[in-house]
Design a protein around this motif. Structure first.
Motif, PDB file in Angstrom:
ATOM      1  N   SER A  16      -7.508  -4.297   2.121  1.00 39.82           N
ATOM      2  CA  SER A  16      -6.911  -3.539   3.352  1.00 39.82           C
ATOM      3  C   SER A  16      -7.177  -4.220   4.642  1.00 39.82           C
ATOM      4  O   SER A  16      -6.419  -3.951   5.592  1.00 39.82           O
ATOM      5  N   GLY A  34      -4.399  -7.330   4.641  1.00 43.17           N
ATOM      6  CA  GLY A  34      -2.902  -7.380   4.576  1.00 43.17           C
ATOM      7  C   GLY A  34      -2.416  -5.955   4.177  1.00 43.17           C
ATOM      8  O   GLY A  34      -3.051  -4.967   4.235  1.00 43.17           O
ATOM      9  N   GLU A  35      -1.215  -5.987   3.803  1.00 38.80           N
ATOM     10  CA  GLU A  35      -0.486  -4.636   3.537  1.00 38.80           C
ATOM     11  C   GLU A  35      -0.231  -4.353   2.216  1.00 38.80           C
ATOM     12  O   GLU A  35       0.740  -3.512   1.730  1.00 38.80           O
ATOM     13  N   PHE A  47       0.739  -1.366   0.073  1.00 38.19           N
ATOM     14  CA  PHE A  47      -0.150  -0.034   0.038  1.00 38.19           C
ATOM     15  C   PHE A  47       0.814   1.211   0.122  1.00 38.19           C
ATOM     16  O   PHE A  47       0.571   2.271  -0.582  1.00 38.19           O
TER      17      PHE A  47
END
Lengths: 213, 165
Positions: free
Chosen positions: A163, A166-167, A50
């Motif tokens: 989101s 996870g990232e 992200f």
């Protein structure tokens, strides 16, 4: 364990094939709409954290037109057809024969917006139909929604489900290109397929692949 | 001594800090909210780019605290206090929380912008941090840059140009 850690490079290759088939059909649909030759690149499938998405989608000052569809059914997710705003204006001018269409202008052109929305709908719909045929999954698109804005602000809507888990996001990205008069390839737009976290396993299973080996 | 001015970048689901002459910036806020907490006397500030309202929404064990309104505000506050800021003098500016797409389907996730804004205000209120200025809602994406020297927040949108709050 997070779905991101379980997905291996060979799984990404399968997703790439999916993007290839889907965008292939969409490019054909666009080519029929415009009566022009449209190419597409081999899709890329990338795992993007992200925090790096802004550099991935590029151009802080870029303005894009995007049609978003929510995919409902067996493997929910989000899909975007995104193109530079000047390109969107040009395509809709070609399509409607109205040379005043300009999506950057303040004046609202309902006809232009509606045409762009419908074009996105047709293209994303043909992508999704091919995806559905290939996997035998039951998938229905939501009605399309249109936005003209910064790429990251738009794409962030497709990342909300991911989101929570996870990232990073797995982007199944296919570019479509058109050759201009000088035969130089120009990027016309992108299809982004962003399956929800639980959908990866469902998609891979539908193709006879198990994630845990 | 010459000082090089840097723009410190804050990614999505990320947070960072700045002191003059540097400024701090985040791009492409859609439904996300940019939170700036600052202290004028010491000219220090922190910025977070949150995506979701509550850390309780996390579905996996490890929580990235910068992603959620509640935990991001906590972390900004603690770090600024550790850097010597007085909690009583901390102030906030916020921007973002737009609704980019108008969907006819009632998917709760598509209304995340207003929920993010609410959650940020609640979190700031818990610590009695006053919101000095805000530019929230609407349906445009925003790019924001904060200057700890002047405490001004510059907001850029695609259609409405640049404004300062």
């Amino acid at each position: 364990m997070s779905y991101l850690e379980r997905i291996k490079p060979q799984h990404l290759d399968i997703l790439k094939e999916l993007g290839n088939i889907g965008a292939g059909h969409a490019a054909t649909a666009l080519s029929r709409l415009l009566n022009k030759a449209i190419d597409m690149t081999v899709p890329s499938v990338q795992v993007v954290p992200f925090s790096e998405i802004s550099s991935y989608v590029g151009g802080e000052d870029a303005v894009v037109a995007a049609v978003m569809l929510r995919i409902e059914g067996d493997a929910p997710g989000n899909m975007f057809f995104m193109l530079p705003v000047t390109e969107a204006s040009r395509l809709i001018q070609l399509l409607t024969g109205d040379s005043t269409v300009d999506f950057l202008s303040e004046e609202v052109n309902d006809m232009g917006f509606s045409a762009l929305n419908e074009m996105g709908n047709i293209l994303a719909g043909s992508y999704l139909a091919a995806f559905s045929d290939f996997t035998s999954l039951n998938l229905q698109p939501s009605p399309p929604a249109l936005a003209i804005d910064m790429p990251m602000a738009i794409l962030s809507y497709g990342l909300l489900e991911l989101s929570m888990v996870g990232e990073a996001a797995i982007f199944i990205d296919t570019q479509i290109n058109e050759k201009d008069a000088l035969q130089t390839e120009q990027t016309k737009g992108h299809f982004f397929l962003l399956p929800d976290p639980d959908s990866f396993e469902i998609i891979l299973n539908s193709l006879g692949v198990t994630i845990d080996e | 001594m010459s000082s090089v001015v840097n723009v410190i970048k804050v990614g999505m689901a990320d947070l960072n800090y700045a002191t003059p002459p540097n400024t701090i910036r985040t791009t492409g806020l859609g439904s996300c909210v940019g939170i700036i907490i600052y202290e004028e006397r010491q000219k220090i500030c922190g910025m977070a780019h949150i995506m979701l309202p509550e850390s309780s929404m996390a579905r996996s064990g490890q929580v990235n605290r910068a992603k959620y309104a509640d935990t991001a505000v906590e972390d900004l506050l603690h770090h600024l206090e550790q850097s010597g800021a007085s909690r009583l003098r901390l102030k906030a500016k916020i921007a973002g929380g737009a609704q980019m797409f108008q969907f006819s389907t009632a998917n709760e996730m598509m209304r995340i912008g207003p929920r993010n804004v609410e959650a940020v205000k609640t979190a700031l209120n818990i610590y009695k941090i006053k919101i000095i200025a805000e530019d929230v809602g609407g349906n445009s994406g925003r790019t924001i840059e904060f200057d700890p020297e002047t405490s001004k927040l510059e907001i850029r949108t695609v259609n409405k140009g640049i404004k300062e709050i």
